[in-house]
Design an enzyme around this catalytic site. Structure first.
Site, mmCIF file in Angstrom:
data_model
loop_
_atom_site.group_PDB
_atom_site.id
_atom_site.type_symbol
_atom_site.label_atom_id
_atom_site.label_comp_id
_atom_site.label_asym_id
_atom_site.label_seq_id
_atom_site.Cartn_x
_atom_site.Cartn_y
_atom_site.Cartn_z
ATOM 1 N N HIS A 61 0.859 -1.187 0.000
ATOM 2 C CA HIS A 61 0.000 0.000 0.000
ATOM 3 C C HIS A 61 0.896 1.239 0.000
ATOM 4 O O HIS A 61 1.869 1.299 0.753
ATOM 5 C CB HIS A 61 -0.901 -0.016 1.244
ATOM 6 C CG HIS A 61 -1.830 1.161 1.287
ATOM 7 N ND1 HIS A 61 -2.945 1.231 0.492
ATOM 8 C CD2 HIS A 61 -1.786 2.302 1.997
ATOM 9 C CE1 HIS A 61 -3.560 2.388 0.719
ATOM 10 N NE2 HIS A 61 -2.874 3.052 1.629
ATOM 11 N N THR A 87 -5.944 -8.742 5.903
ATOM 12 C CA THR A 87 -7.060 -9.242 6.701
ATOM 13 C C THR A 87 -8.342 -8.707 6.061
ATOM 14 O O THR A 87 -8.289 -8.004 5.050
ATOM 15 C CB THR A 87 -6.956 -8.753 8.159
ATOM 16 O OG1 THR A 87 -6.949 -7.316 8.148
ATOM 17 C CG2 THR A 87 -5.694 -9.252 8.841
ATOM 18 N N GLU A 132 -10.205 -6.393 6.920
ATOM 19 C CA GLU A 132 -10.329 -4.934 6.962
ATOM 20 C C GLU A 132 -9.401 -4.306 5.925
ATOM 21 O O GLU A 132 -8.215 -4.677 5.844
ATOM 22 C CB GLU A 132 -9.937 -4.460 8.368
ATOM 23 C CG GLU A 132 -10.465 -3.090 8.713
ATOM 24 C CD GLU A 132 -10.097 -2.701 10.141
ATOM 25 O OE1 GLU A 132 -9.874 -1.521 10.384
ATOM 26 O OE2 GLU A 132 -10.012 -3.605 11.004
ATOM 27 N N ASP A 138 -6.756 -2.398 3.842
ATOM 28 C CA ASP A 138 -5.451 -1.785 4.121
ATOM 29 C C ASP A 138 -5.089 -1.856 5.608
ATOM 30 O O ASP A 138 -4.630 -0.878 6.213
ATOM 31 C CB ASP A 138 -5.427 -0.331 3.620
ATOM 32 C CG ASP A 138 -5.614 -0.252 2.119
ATOM 33 O OD1 ASP A 138 -5.198 -1.191 1.434
ATOM 34 O OD2 ASP A 138 -6.182 0.740 1.630
HETATM 35 C C1 GAR Z 1 1.290 0.892 -6.371
HETATM 36 O O1 GAR Z 1 1.716 2.165 -5.987
HETATM 37 C C2 GAR Z 1 0.620 0.184 -5.209
HETATM 38 O O2 GAR Z 1 1.191 0.475 -3.963
HETATM 39 C C3 GAR Z 1 -0.776 0.734 -5.300
HETATM 40 O O3 GAR Z 1 -1.067 0.795 -6.668
HETATM 41 C C4 GAR Z 1 0.150 0.979 -7.393
HETATM 42 C C5 GAR Z 1 0.230 -0.116 -8.424
HETATM 43 O O4 GAR Z 1 1.317 0.082 -9.288
HETATM 44 N N1 GAR Z 1 -1.715 -0.095 -4.586
HETATM 45 C C6 GAR Z 1 -2.770 0.374 -3.941
HETATM 46 O O5 GAR Z 1 -3.074 1.541 -3.921
HETATM 47 C C7 GAR Z 1 -3.598 -0.693 -3.240
HETATM 48 N N2 GAR Z 1 -4.393 -0.102 -2.208
HETATM 49 P P1 GAR Z 1 1.876 -1.127 -10.158
HETATM 50 O O6 GAR Z 1 0.678 -1.728 -10.906
HETATM 51 O O7 GAR Z 1 2.806 -0.458 -11.130
HETATM 52 O O8 GAR Z 1 2.550 -2.106 -9.255
#
Ligand code: GAR
Length: 207
Positions: A106, A138, A140, A142
Site C-alpha cells: 500500500h 485481513t 479490513e 489496508d
Molecule cells: C502501487 O503504488 C501500489 O502500492 C498501489 O497501486 C500501485 C500499483 O502500481 N496499490 C494500492 O493503492 C492498493 N491499495 P503497479 O501496478 O505499477 O505495481
C-alpha cells in the site's frame, strides 16, 4: 520451492520488480488480473509466465467474483498470494481462505492513509515524510500485520505525481525483500506484529 501467485489490475510495476528479483526458493506460478487490458499481463506473458484473467465485470456480485478468482488461484497451489496494484476489494471469505499467506503493498505509511489518493492526502495533511507498507491482508481494508515499511521525504515542491514516483521506487525495493523473507521462513506473526528473525537486533544493548 514455494509457489507464488501475483494479482494485478494495471501497470504491474511491482509485479515486474518481484519477477526481476528472481527470489531464491520461489517460482512465480501465475499472474492473474481482473482486467483483461492490464499492461502487466502482456509483460508477464512475454516473460513466459502463466497469465489468467478473471474479469470482474462478468460476475453478478463480489461473492461470485471472489469465488471464481479463488478457483483460478488454487489451480496454482500458491504458498503465497501477492496483491500488486490489485484494485478490487476482497471479501472476508476470500481473505480468510488465504490468511497468513496473502500480502499487499500500500502506498502510504499505514495505519495512516488507508484507501485511495494517499499521496495527495499526505501532502495536504502537511506530512514531512511518506512511504509504503507491505502487510498481511485481513478482512479490513489496508489493515493487517505490517511486514515492512519504507520512508521517503516529502519535498516542498512535491506533487502527488512526483511523490508517487519516489514512493514507487521504494515499493520496488521492499516488496521483493519482504517476499524473500516470507519464502525463507523469517516471518512470525504475533497479533498485529510481525517478527522478522532475519532482522533480530543483537546490538540494542538490552540486558
Ligand atoms: C502501487 O503504488 C501500489 O502500492 C498501489 O497501486 C500501485 C500499483 O502500481 N496499490 C494500492 O493503492 C492498493 N491499495 P503497479 O501496478 O505499477 O505495481
Amino acid at each position: 520451492m514455494k509457489n507464488i501467485v501475483i494479482l494485478i489490475s494495471g501497470r504491474g510495476s511491482n509485479m515486474q520488480a518481484l519477477v526481476n528479483a528472481r527470489i531464491s526458493g520461489a517460482r512465480i506460478a501465475a499472474v492473474i488480473s481482473n482486467r483483461p487490458d492490464a499492461y502487466g499481463l502482456d509483460w508477464a506473458k512475454a516473460q513466459g509466465i502463466h497469465t489468467v484473467t478473471v474479469d470482474h465485470t462478468q460476475y453478478a456480485n463480489r461473492a461470485e467474483f471472489d469465488a471464481a478468482l479463488a478457483d483460478a488461484i488454487d489451480q496454482f497451489r500458491p504458498d503465497l498470494l501477492i496483491l500488486a496494484g490489485f484494485m478490487r476489494i476482497l471479501g472476508a471469505e476470500f481473505t480468510q481462505r488465504y490468511a497468513g499467506r496473502l500480502f499487499n503493498i500500500h502506498p502510504s505509511l499505514l495505519p495512516a492513509f488507508p484507501g485511495l489518493h494517499t499521496h495527495q492526502r499526505a501532502i495536504d495533511a502537511g506530512c514531512k515524510v511518506a512511504g509504503c507498507t507491505v502487510h498481511f491482508v485481513t478482512a479490513e481494508l489496508d489493515h493487517g500485520p505490517i511486514v515492512s515499511q519504507a520512508v521517503v521525504p516529502i519535498l516542498n515542491d512535491d506533487t502527488a505525481q512526483s511523490l508517487a514516483q519516489r514512493v514507487l521506487a521504494a515499493e520496488h525495493r521492499i516488496y521483493p525483500e519482504a517476499v524473500s523473507d516470507f519464502v525463507q521462513g523469517h516471518l512470525r506473526v504475533e497479533g498485529m506484529r510481525v517478527i522478522n528473525t532475519r532482522l533480530s537486533d543483537h546490538s540494542s544493548g538490552r540486558p
